[in-house]
Design an enzyme around this catalytic site. Structure first.
Site, short mmCIF file in Angstrom:
data_model
loop_
_atom_site.label_atom_id
_atom_site.label_comp_id
_atom_site.label_asym_id
_atom_site.label_seq_id
_atom_site.Cartn_x
_atom_site.Cartn_y
_atom_site.Cartn_z
N SER A 1 0.87 -1.18 0.00
CA SER A 1 0.00 0.00 0.00
C SER A 1 0.90 1.22 0.00
CB SER A 1 -0.85 0.02 1.28
OG SER A 1 -1.46 1.30 1.47
N TYR B 1 -2.35 -1.43 10.54
CA TYR B 1 -2.32 -1.60 9.07
C TYR B 1 -1.02 -1.03 8.50
CZ TYR B 1 -4.12 -1.25 4.22
OH TYR B 1 -4.32 -1.36 2.86
C1 BGC Z 1 -6.31 1.59 2.26
C2 BGC Z 1 -7.50 2.45 1.95
C3 BGC Z 1 -7.08 3.90 1.76
C4 BGC Z 1 -5.97 3.98 0.75
C5 BGC Z 1 -5.46 5.40 0.55
C6 BGC Z 1 -5.24 1.80 1.22
O1 BGC Z 1 -4.11 1.04 1.57
O2 BGC Z 1 -6.69 0.23 2.27
O3 BGC Z 1 -8.43 2.34 3.00
O4 BGC Z 1 -8.18 4.68 1.32
O5 BGC Z 1 -4.89 3.17 1.16
O6 BGC Z 1 -5.15 6.02 1.76
#
Ligand code: BGC
Length: 255
Positions: free
Chosen positions: A143, A156
């Site tokens: 991410s 996360y």
């Molecule tokens: C998350 C989302 C978030 C996006 C941008 C992703 O990794 O799962 O919830 O909107 O990042 O911030």
């Protein structure tokens, strides 16, 4: 087709980005094992589309956050297709909670699925590739939050940051086995993980204002890069993160 004759496992491919990746790998000629935790219907629908492309597939239920399940998943995928060349660690969960409020249970759930699942699936995969001496590809779907702070999503971010360092370490350690290891780092993609946010204009508008390309990404945006990293075109790429975020991560301007 880029991936003819290759066999792939995509974790969490019953919906969202994982489903998009499974379909794209199949389009490029790979046979693909689909994994789900609870959503068997979504997994079956993914498999059905893969079969329609003339590719072999199977759906395997496993919670990658449980180590024994992660190991069994890789074993069942190998049994279903004969071997595995490509592992895509996509499964992940997030919990929106402030640091002072988040429960111990939610903390462990996020870390287990999002980070430890990738660790143990990759360990089983690397052992298999070591046995068959055939090289391989590991692609983690991390991410922008492997870099970018995200208040209220600390476990996360810890898990995604962990995937970044796992990728860098394993790229070096598994290179002698011919295994490349890379991350794809999506920004805001339209998937079920974002459902609540996307249906609330008060939350969606400020998010879009942060994205220079002014749109959410689609699973297919992430899937194309993943197929590239799995292909021979990416033979010499390892230890890299490719960001797929419409410019979100490095967005900065002054009036
Ligand atoms: C998350 C989302 C978030 C996006 C941008 C992703 O990794 O799962 O919830 O909107 O990042 O911030």
């Amino acid at each position: 087709m880029k991936l003819s004759g290759k066999n792939a496992l995509v974790t969490g491919s019953d919906q969202g980005i994982g489903q998009g990746i499974a379909l794209r790998l199949a389009q490029e000629g790979a046979d693909v094992v689909v994994n789900y935790r609870k959503n068997q219907e979504g997994a079956d629908a993914t498999c059905e589309q893969i079969r329609q492309m003339g590719r072999r597939t199977a759906a395997v239920q496993a919670d990658v956050g449980v180590t024994a399940d992660a190991r069994r998943l890789v074993e069942e995928a190998i049994a279903a297709l004969g071997s595995l060349d490509i592992l895509v660690n996509n499964a992940g969960i997030e919990k929106n909670a402030s640091f002072v409020d988040i429960t111990e249970e939610d903390y462990h759930a996020v870390i287990a699925v999002t980070m430890s699942g990738a660790f143990f699936c990759t360990q089983s995969f690397a052992r298999h590739r070591q046995d068959v001496k055939g090289g391989g590809r590991v692609i983690n779907i991390s991410s922008v939050h492997e870099e970018l702070p995200f208040p209220h999503f600390t476990p996360y971010c810890m898990a995604k940051g962990g995937l970044k360092m796992m990728m860098r370490n394993l790229a070096i350690e598994l290179a002698p086995l011919g295994i490349t290891v890379n991350n794809v780092a999506p920004g805001a993609i339209e998937t079920p993980i974002n459902k609540k946010l996307l249906s609330d204009p008060k939350l969606l508008e400020p998010l879009l204002a942060n994205i220079p390309l002014r749109r959410l990404g689609q699973p297919s945006d992430v899937a194309g890069v993943t197929a590239f990293l799995a292909s021979a075109d990416a033979d010499y790429i390892t230890a890299a993160t490719i960001v797929v975020d419409g410019g979100l991560l490095w967005n900065y301007s002054e009036q």
